[in-house]
Write a protein that holds these residues in place. Structure first.
Motif, PDB file in Angstrom:
ATOM      1  N   HIS A 105      39.058   4.742 -23.377  1.00 42.91           N
ATOM      2  CA  HIS A 105      39.025   5.302 -22.022  1.00 42.91           C
ATOM      3  C   HIS A 105      40.257   6.108 -21.623  1.00 42.91           C
ATOM      4  CE1 HIS A 105      41.463   1.875 -20.438  1.00 42.91           C
ATOM      5  NE2 HIS A 105      41.687   2.679 -19.409  1.00 42.91           N
ATOM      6  N   GLY A 106      41.353   5.941 -22.302  1.00 43.61           N
ATOM      7  CA  GLY A 106      42.565   6.671 -21.929  1.00 43.61           C
ATOM      8  C   GLY A 106      42.593   8.105 -22.404  1.00 43.61           C
ATOM      9  N   ASP A 107      41.830   8.428 -23.429  1.00 49.33           N
ATOM     10  CA  ASP A 107      41.855   9.775 -23.992  1.00 49.33           C
ATOM     11  C   ASP A 107      40.773  10.625 -23.336  1.00 49.33           C
ATOM     12  OD1 ASP A 107      42.225  12.049 -25.446  1.00 49.33           O
ATOM     13  OD2 ASP A 107      41.958  11.120 -27.405  1.00 49.33           O
ATOM     14  N   LYS A 108      41.122  11.206 -22.211  1.00 46.53           N
ATOM     15  CA  LYS A 108      40.147  11.961 -21.421  1.00 46.53           C
ATOM     16  C   LYS A 108      39.834  13.332 -22.023  1.00 46.53           C
ATOM     17  CE  LYS A 108      40.142   8.922 -17.915  1.00 46.53           C
ATOM     18  NZ  LYS A 108      40.924   7.791 -18.364  1.00 46.53           N
ATOM     19  N   LEU A 109      40.617  13.776 -23.006  1.00 43.05           N
ATOM     20  CA  LEU A 109      40.405  15.097 -23.597  1.00 43.05           C
ATOM     21  C   LEU A 109      39.530  15.061 -24.842  1.00 43.05           C
ATOM     22  CD1 LEU A 109      44.031  16.501 -23.169  1.00 43.05           C
ATOM     23  CD2 LEU A 109      42.028  16.890 -21.705  1.00 43.05           C
ATOM     24  N   THR A 110      39.233  13.865 -25.339  1.00 41.63           N
ATOM     25  CA  THR A 110      38.402  13.706 -26.532  1.00 41.63           C
ATOM     26  C   THR A 110      37.024  13.205 -26.119  1.00 41.63           C
ATOM     27  OG1 THR A 110      40.352  13.151 -27.846  1.00 41.63           O
ATOM     28  CG2 THR A 110      38.229  12.464 -28.738  1.00 41.63           C
ATOM     29  N   VAL A 111      36.000  13.671 -26.824  1.00 47.45           N
ATOM     30  CA  VAL A 111      34.642  13.210 -26.559  1.00 47.45           C
ATOM     31  C   VAL A 111      34.298  12.123 -27.575  1.00 47.45           C
ATOM     32  CG1 VAL A 111      32.209  13.854 -26.458  1.00 47.45           C
ATOM     33  CG2 VAL A 111      33.956  15.429 -25.592  1.00 47.45           C
ATOM     34  N   ASP A 112      33.913  10.954 -27.064  1.00 50.06           N
ATOM     35  CA  ASP A 112      33.525   9.825 -27.908  1.00 50.06           C
ATOM     36  C   ASP A 112      32.045   9.523 -27.660  1.00 50.06           C
ATOM     37  OD1 ASP A 112      36.101   8.996 -29.248  1.00 50.06           O
ATOM     38  OD2 ASP A 112      36.766   8.927 -27.170  1.00 50.06           O
ATOM     39  N   HIS A 127      40.063   7.700  -9.965  1.00 52.92           N
ATOM     40  CA  HIS A 127      41.365   8.364  -9.805  1.00 52.92           C
ATOM     41  C   HIS A 127      41.310   9.513  -8.809  1.00 52.92           C
ATOM     42  CE1 HIS A 127      42.688   7.079 -14.134  1.00 52.92           C
ATOM     43  NE2 HIS A 127      42.826   6.095 -13.271  1.00 52.92           N
ATOM     44  N   THR A 128      40.225  10.281  -8.831  1.00 53.70           N
ATOM     45  CA  THR A 128      40.176  11.497  -8.021  1.00 53.70           C
ATOM     46  C   THR A 128      39.580  11.294  -6.640  1.00 53.70           C
ATOM     47  OG1 THR A 128      38.057  12.108  -9.033  1.00 53.70           O
ATOM     48  CG2 THR A 128      40.069  13.013 -10.032  1.00 53.70           C
ATOM     49  N   LEU A 129      38.669  10.354  -6.478  1.00 53.27           N
ATOM     50  CA  LEU A 129      38.000  10.199  -5.190  1.00 53.27           C
ATOM     51  C   LEU A 129      38.567   9.065  -4.341  1.00 53.27           C
ATOM     52  CD1 LEU A 129      34.285  10.889  -6.174  1.00 53.27           C
ATOM     53  CD2 LEU A 129      36.033  12.479  -5.352  1.00 53.27           C
ATOM     54  N   ASN A 130      39.328   8.162  -4.946  1.00 53.95           N
ATOM     55  CA  ASN A 130      39.918   7.073  -4.163  1.00 53.95           C
ATOM     56  C   ASN A 130      40.925   7.620  -3.153  1.00 53.95           C
ATOM     57  OD1 ASN A 130      40.264   4.282  -3.498  1.00 53.95           O
ATOM     58  ND2 ASN A 130      42.224   4.354  -4.557  1.00 53.95           N
ATOM     59  N   ASP A 131      41.667   8.656  -3.551  1.00 50.07           N
ATOM     60  CA  ASP A 131      42.593   9.318  -2.637  1.00 50.07           C
ATOM     61  C   ASP A 131      42.479  10.821  -2.874  1.00 50.07           C
ATOM     62  OD1 ASP A 131      44.619  10.379  -1.121  1.00 50.07           O
ATOM     63  OD2 ASP A 131      46.197   9.083  -1.927  1.00 50.07           O
ATOM     64  N   PRO A 132      41.571  11.475  -2.156  1.00 55.61           N
ATOM     65  CA  PRO A 132      41.331  12.907  -2.406  1.00 55.61           C
ATOM     66  C   PRO A 132      42.502  13.811  -2.042  1.00 55.61           C
ATOM     67  CG  PRO A 132      39.889  12.081  -0.661  1.00 55.61           C
ATOM     68  CD  PRO A 132      40.669  10.915  -1.168  1.00 55.61           C
ATOM     69  N   LYS A 137      45.034  15.053 -12.039  1.00 55.23           N
ATOM     70  CA  LYS A 137      45.830  15.171 -13.255  1.00 55.23           C
ATOM     71  C   LYS A 137      45.221  16.247 -14.151  1.00 55.23           C
ATOM     72  CE  LYS A 137      46.853  10.229 -13.205  1.00 55.23           C
ATOM     73  NZ  LYS A 137      46.554   8.949 -13.854  1.00 55.23           N
ATOM     74  N   GLU A 138      46.103  16.993 -14.811  1.00 53.77           N
ATOM     75  CA  GLU A 138      45.634  18.085 -15.673  1.00 53.77           C
ATOM     76  C   GLU A 138      44.649  17.580 -16.731  1.00 53.77           C
ATOM     77  OE1 GLU A 138      47.456  21.360 -18.759  1.00 53.77           O
ATOM     78  OE2 GLU A 138      48.768  20.571 -17.191  1.00 53.77           O
ATOM     79  N   LYS A 139      44.940  16.424 -17.325  1.00 53.44           N
ATOM     80  CA  LYS A 139      44.070  15.909 -18.386  1.00 53.44           C
ATOM     81  C   LYS A 139      42.709  15.454 -17.849  1.00 53.44           C
ATOM     82  CE  LYS A 139      45.627  11.106 -18.401  1.00 53.44           C
ATOM     83  NZ  LYS A 139      46.103  10.013 -19.202  1.00 53.44           N
ATOM     84  N   GLU A 140      42.577  15.334 -16.528  1.00 51.83           N
ATOM     85  CA  GLU A 140      41.306  14.892 -15.931  1.00 51.83           C
ATOM     86  C   GLU A 140      40.556  16.030 -15.238  1.00 51.83           C
ATOM     87  OE1 GLU A 140      42.361  11.548 -13.428  1.00 51.83           O
ATOM     88  OE2 GLU A 140      42.268  10.183 -15.136  1.00 51.83           O
ATOM     89  N   TYR A 144      36.637  16.116 -14.267  1.00 55.25           N
ATOM     90  CA  TYR A 144      36.328  16.060 -12.831  1.00 55.25           C
ATOM     91  C   TYR A 144      35.363  17.189 -12.458  1.00 55.25           C
ATOM     92  CZ  TYR A 144      36.919  16.521  -7.790  1.00 55.25           C
ATOM     93  OH  TYR A 144      36.688  16.646  -6.451  1.00 55.25           O
ATOM     94  N   GLU A 145      35.641  18.392 -12.940  1.00 58.02           N
ATOM     95  CA  GLU A 145      34.768  19.529 -12.634  1.00 58.02           C
ATOM     96  C   GLU A 145      33.369  19.310 -13.185  1.00 58.02           C
ATOM     97  OE1 GLU A 145      36.922  22.980 -14.023  1.00 58.02           O
ATOM     98  OE2 GLU A 145      38.519  22.657 -12.528  1.00 58.02           O
ATOM     99  N   SER A 146      33.249  18.763 -14.387  1.00 62.86           N
ATOM    100  CA  SER A 146      31.932  18.470 -14.969  1.00 62.86           C
ATOM    101  C   SER A 146      31.190  17.417 -14.136  1.00 62.86           C
ATOM    102  CB  SER A 146      32.076  17.957 -16.405  1.00 62.86           C
ATOM    103  OG  SER A 146      32.544  18.977 -17.239  1.00 62.86           O
ATOM    104  N   LEU A 147      31.917  16.415 -13.665  1.00 62.20           N
ATOM    105  CA  LEU A 147      31.295  15.398 -12.825  1.00 62.20           C
ATOM    106  C   LEU A 147      30.811  15.986 -11.498  1.00 62.20           C
ATOM    107  CD1 LEU A 147      33.775  12.510 -13.576  1.00 62.20           C
ATOM    108  CD2 LEU A 147      31.297  12.393 -13.924  1.00 62.20           C
TER     109      LEU A 147
END
Length: 154
Positions: A105-112, A127-132, A137-140, A144-147
């Motif tokens: 779960h920590g490697d947000k740039l790799t697809v598993d 991470h992104t919606l709890n406090d908008p 974060k750049e790695k997310e 985030y955009e795909s979601l």
């Protein structure tokens, strides 16, 4: 008692051992936020929502218990396996899925695997919606955009 409720009871006992009340509150909010997001994603993507929520509840427990994020994904995966085997809440296949998702779960740039991706996405939602007001974060960012596209929030 449901499997998820039993697991939450166990995890909450562990979290209430944390001395700092603010850290404990943050841990409870994050783990349950990820569990909720994982439940929604599981329903949308065709996975067992209870198993997804269990992964969410466990995914950062090692870090909260130890106060260290050093390899918390890998160590957290081992801790999750110990807990799930001790409580006998899941099948071997479910335990393997949950532990794999936590491990990756920590490697947000790799697809598993798709279930691993579900937990990564749930973590990003938290991470992104709890406090908008916080910057993403750049790695997310790409995730985030795909979601946002997936949920029609463009």
């Amino acid at each position: 008692m449901s499997r998820l409720k039993e697991l939450r009871k166990y995890v909450n006992k562990e979290l209430y051992k944390m001395d700092d009340k603010d850290d404990r509150t943050s841990a409870i909010i994050h783990l349950n936020g990820v569990a909720l997001a994982a439940t929604m994603l599981a329903k949308k993507r065709g996975y067992d929502p209870e198993v997804a929520a269990m992964a969410g509840v466990l995914h950062d427990l090692h870090a909260y218990k130890t106060g260290s994020y050093d390899e918390h994904e890998h160590k957290g995966s081992e801790l999750a396996r110990e807990i799930l085997e001790k409580l006998e809440l899941t099948t071997k296949e479910e335990t393997d899925m949950i532990c794999s998702a936590i491990y990756h779960h920590g490697d947000k740039l790799t697809v598993d695997s798709p279930f691993d991706e579900l937990l990564k996405d749930a973590d990003v939602i938290s991470h992104t919606l709890n406090d908008p007001t916080k910057p993403i974060k750049e790695k997310e960012q790409a995730r985030y955009e795909s979601l946002c596209k997936e949920f029609g929030m463009e």
